[in-house]
Structure formats: structure tokens, C-alpha cells
Design an enzyme around this catalytic site. Structure first.
Site, mmCIF file in Angstrom:
data_model
loop_
_atom_site.group_PDB
_atom_site.id
_atom_site.type_symbol
_atom_site.label_atom_id
_atom_site.label_comp_id
_atom_site.label_asym_id
_atom_site.label_seq_id
_atom_site.Cartn_x
_atom_site.Cartn_y
_atom_site.Cartn_z
ATOM 1 C CB THR A 32 23.822 -66.181 15.105
ATOM 2 O OG1 THR A 32 23.237 -64.905 15.275
ATOM 3 C CG2 THR A 32 24.252 -66.732 16.449
ATOM 4 C CE LYS A 66 24.367 -63.992 10.656
ATOM 5 N NZ LYS A 66 23.122 -63.299 10.259
HETATM 6 P P1 NDP Z 1 25.838 -54.578 12.032
HETATM 7 O O1 NDP Z 1 26.480 -54.291 13.336
HETATM 8 O O2 NDP Z 1 26.605 -55.253 10.950
HETATM 9 O O3 NDP Z 1 25.286 -53.188 11.391
HETATM 10 C C1 NDP Z 1 24.568 -52.276 12.186
HETATM 11 C C2 NDP Z 1 23.988 -51.177 11.310
HETATM 12 O O4 NDP Z 1 23.153 -50.370 12.152
HETATM 13 C C3 NDP Z 1 25.029 -50.253 10.697
HETATM 14 O O5 NDP Z 1 24.573 -49.836 9.427
HETATM 15 C C4 NDP Z 1 25.053 -49.074 11.697
HETATM 16 O O6 NDP Z 1 25.417 -47.847 11.112
HETATM 17 C C5 NDP Z 1 23.585 -49.006 12.059
HETATM 18 N N1 NDP Z 1 23.306 -48.371 13.363
HETATM 19 C C6 NDP Z 1 23.562 -48.861 14.599
HETATM 20 N N2 NDP Z 1 23.114 -48.015 15.547
HETATM 21 C C7 NDP Z 1 22.562 -46.960 14.894
HETATM 22 C C8 NDP Z 1 21.935 -45.766 15.309
HETATM 23 N N3 NDP Z 1 21.765 -45.464 16.614
HETATM 24 N N4 NDP Z 1 21.483 -44.885 14.375
HETATM 25 C C9 NDP Z 1 21.643 -45.174 13.048
HETATM 26 N N5 NDP Z 1 22.228 -46.307 12.590
HETATM 27 C C10 NDP Z 1 22.690 -47.189 13.491
HETATM 28 O O7 NDP Z 1 24.509 -55.392 12.403
HETATM 29 P P2 NDP Z 1 23.677 -56.377 11.446
HETATM 30 O O8 NDP Z 1 23.541 -55.699 10.128
HETATM 31 O O9 NDP Z 1 24.236 -57.732 11.496
HETATM 32 O O10 NDP Z 1 22.257 -56.449 12.215
HETATM 33 C C11 NDP Z 1 21.362 -55.362 12.211
HETATM 34 C C12 NDP Z 1 20.020 -55.743 12.814
HETATM 35 O O11 NDP Z 1 19.370 -56.737 12.040
HETATM 36 C C13 NDP Z 1 20.129 -56.322 14.245
HETATM 37 O O12 NDP Z 1 19.115 -55.716 15.016
HETATM 38 C C14 NDP Z 1 19.851 -57.789 14.059
HETATM 39 O O13 NDP Z 1 19.234 -58.353 15.200
HETATM 40 C C15 NDP Z 1 18.891 -57.777 12.878
HETATM 41 N N6 NDP Z 1 18.904 -59.049 12.121
HETATM 42 C C16 NDP Z 1 17.745 -59.768 12.067
HETATM 43 C C17 NDP Z 1 17.683 -60.956 11.370
HETATM 44 C C18 NDP Z 1 16.398 -61.720 11.325
HETATM 45 O O14 NDP Z 1 16.414 -62.894 10.940
HETATM 46 N N7 NDP Z 1 15.282 -61.117 11.658
HETATM 47 C C19 NDP Z 1 18.868 -61.503 10.673
HETATM 48 C C20 NDP Z 1 20.039 -60.648 10.770
HETATM 49 C C21 NDP Z 1 20.037 -59.477 11.492
HETATM 50 P P3 NDP Z 1 26.980 -47.427 10.978
HETATM 51 O O15 NDP Z 1 27.497 -48.174 9.784
HETATM 52 O O16 NDP Z 1 26.939 -45.961 10.771
HETATM 53 O O17 NDP Z 1 27.645 -47.845 12.250
#
Ligand code: NDP
Length: 276
Positions: free
Chosen positions: A62, A66
Site C-alpha cells: 500500500t 506501489k
Molecule cells: P494520489 O496521491 O496518487 O492521487 C491523488 C489524486 O487526487 C490526484 O489526481 C490529485 O490531483 C487529486 N486531488 C487531491 N486533492 C484534491 C482536491 N482537493 N481537489 C481535487 N483533486 C484533488 O492518490 P491515489 O490515486 O493513490 O489515491 C486516491 C484515493 O483513492 C485515496 O483516497 C485512496 O484512499 C483511494 N484508494 C482506494 C482504494 C480502494 O481499494 N478502495 C485503492 C486505492 C486507492 P492533482 O494531480 O491535481 O494533485
């Protein structure tokens, strides 16, 4: 002695994977123990090696490891290559096999558990981080009519869309990237929030009207109840809302299958977690 598996991350104390895998092991009569490993931020590879040397057979990986897990794998499944990230490691003799089960977890939860068809539908993926990257190829396999990736940093969404248009030979009409404001006037049958905005109880700046009547709104975030995103979707006509608990259990079931060759039932475990 029981076969050893674990989830490795930093932080990892919150992880529900030990609960899920213990339930799978009981259900399928597998002699398995499943632990938590808190790896130092600069000590992932060493922590994996130590676990492997002690006889561990596999790991769930996690945040934030990854990408490093992808790098240490000697062999990678197609889903790991697609996602460029690994959430499941299997140790087979001297070989480290890496796979990614996040995307299949999401799509199974949507299509099987929630019984919501993706084929022929308009899909919006919010976010272009690791979770979106892991889900995209499996979502495309489900044959949506159109898929839009929207992200706060639009260039990241563009890079992702460009890569997959190239790989799959898709047109910009079928797969495109967008900022949130530019979604005005468009509506979607499936809206997946893969941003981490729900962590802070915020919603990306979605224009009104993106939720088609009867649509599914899916927040990958879990453990927060009805998030601000899901509340917004319900108030704008979504028929079905779901958090990421089902995805979490489905990705775990696929890892369990990779390790043990046995497919556990996910329904009772999803129900138990929702009750917690
Ligand atoms: P990352 O940090 O790789 O990506 C975060 C994303 O969220 C980016 O696209 C970022 O945009 C965007 N973001 C963050 N804050 C904001 C905001 N305030 N407004 C708009 N966009 C925002 O995280 P992950 O992709 O790894 O994880 C994302 C979510 O998915 C987490 O909540 C995680 O817990 C969940 N998840 C759930 C899983 C499950 O099994 N249910 C498995 C994997 C993840 P920008 O690029 O502009 O910064």
C-alpha cells in the site's frame, strides 16, 4: 507452520487487510497468517527482503510503495505493467512476481456487487493519481462508450489519456482528458472519484449536471461514510452511490487468488466491514 502473508506500507496501522484476509482464510480453510509491516520510508526493499528471508510467501503493498514494488518485481503481470504499479507481490523460489489487483477490484465491485453495467455507458474518472492509473486499463476493458479523465492538474490527465489512446488505438472522442470546469454541459452514467479530496471532506469543483439521472457515483475512499462527493451526487440525481469498501475487498480477493489459487466469497466480508 502457517503460510505467512502481510500488508506493507507506511502508515499501515489503519489497514483493514489483516481482517479481510483472516476472514478469507477461515472461509476457505487455508492455513494462513496475515500480518502488518510498517516499512521505513527509505527501507521498503530491505523490509521485503527480510520478510521473504523469514519464509513469507506474499505481500500486499500500500501507499507509498506501489511504484517501488513495481521496480523490485522480477516478473510482472499485464495488469501491473498497465498500471506501472504493483499492489501484490508473490514469492516463488528466487522469483518475485508482481501484480496489480486494484483495477479489477473496482470493476468487479461496480459490475458484480453493484450490478451496474459499464459497457456502452459514459464514464467520468475524477483524479489522475495512482488509483486512477491502476483502474484505467480495466475500466477500458469494460467497454464504456466514452471515458473522460478529469483532474485538477490537467496535464496529468492528458498524459494518462494520451498513453491509453496510443496503447489501445482509441480516438479522442472515446478517451479524453479535462479540467473540472470544462465538464460543464456534459453528463455521465458512472462517476468515479479517485481523488484523495474526500480525505479532507472536500469535493473537486464539479459543475452541476455531470451526474446523469440514474447514474452510479463511486468514491474510492472508504471508512468515511457518505462523503461530501457522494452527498453531492445524491442531491443531483444519482441513483446509486458507493464508497470503496467493495473495491478494497475485491482487490484483496484477487490477491488471495493469486497466492492461494482459491477464490473467496467477498459478499460476507463486505457486509462485515460495512457493519464495523
Ligand atoms: P494520489 O496521491 O496518487 O492521487 C491523488 C489524486 O487526487 C490526484 O489526481 C490529485 O490531483 C487529486 N486531488 C487531491 N486533492 C484534491 C482536491 N482537493 N481537489 C481535487 N483533486 C484533488 O492518490 P491515489 O490515486 O493513490 O489515491 C486516491 C484515493 O483513492 C485515496 O483516497 C485512496 O484512499 C483511494 N484508494 C482506494 C482504494 C480502494 O481499494 N478502495 C485503492 C486505492 C486507492 P492533482 O494531480 O491535481 O494533485
Amino acid at each position: 507452520m502457517s503460510d505467512r502473508y502481510a500488508v506493507i506500507g507506511n502508515p499501515v496501522a489503519h489497514s483493514k487487510s489483516p481482517f479481510i484476509h483472516a476472514a478469507f482464510a477461515r472461509q476457505t480453510d487455508q492455513d494462513v497468517v496475515y500480518e502488518r509491516i510498517l516499512a521505513p520510508l527509505d527501507g521498503f526493499a530491505q523490509a521485503v527482503e527480510t520478510f521473504r528471508a523469514e519464509g513469507g510467501l506474499g505481500l500486499n503493498v500500500t501507499l507509498p510503495f506501489k511504484l517501488q514494488a513495481f521496480q523490485i518485481a522480477h516478473e510482472r503481470g499485464v495488469r501491473a505493467r498497465d498500471a506501472q504499479a504493483v499492489n501484490t507481490l508473490k514469492f516463488e523460489g528466487a522469483t518475485i512476481y508482481g501484480d496489480n489487483t486494484d483495477g479489477i477490484g473496482l470493476v468487479r465491485d461496480i459490475q458484480v456487487n453493484l450490478n451496474f453495467r459499464i459497457e456502452g455507458r459514459d464514464v467520468l474518472v475524477m483524479g489522475a493519481g495512482g488509483a486512477a492509473q491502476g483502474a484505467l486499463s480495466v475500466l477500458l476493458d469494460a467497454k464504456p462508450a466514452r471515458l473522460v479523465i478529469a483532474n485538477r492538474t490537467v496535464e496529468k490527465a492528458e498524459r494518462l489519456a494520451e498513453r491509453w489512446r496510443g496503447t489501445r488505438g482509441l480516438s479522442p472522442a472515446l478517451l479524453s482528458a479535462s479540467g473540472y470546469a470544462e465538464l460543464s454541459g456534459r453528463e455521465f452514467d458512472v462517476v468515479v472519484n479517485s481523488t484523495s479530496a474526500s480525505l479532507n471532506d472536500t469535493v473537486p469543483e464539479l459543475p452541476d449536471g455531470v451526474f446523469a439521472r440514474g447514474c452510479l457515483a463511486y468514491d474510492m475512499m472508504y471508512g468515511k461514510g457518505v462523503t461530501a462527493f457522494l452527498e453531492r451526487a445524491l442531491s443531483q440525481g444519482a441513483a446509486l452511490v458507493a464508497d470503496g469498501i467493495g473495491m478494497l475487498v475485491e482487490q484483496a480477493a484477487e490477491s488471495f487468488f493469486i497466492w492461494r489459487g482459491v477464490r473467496p466469497q467477498t459478499g460476507p466480508v463486505i457486509t462485515a466491514l460495512k457493519a464495523q
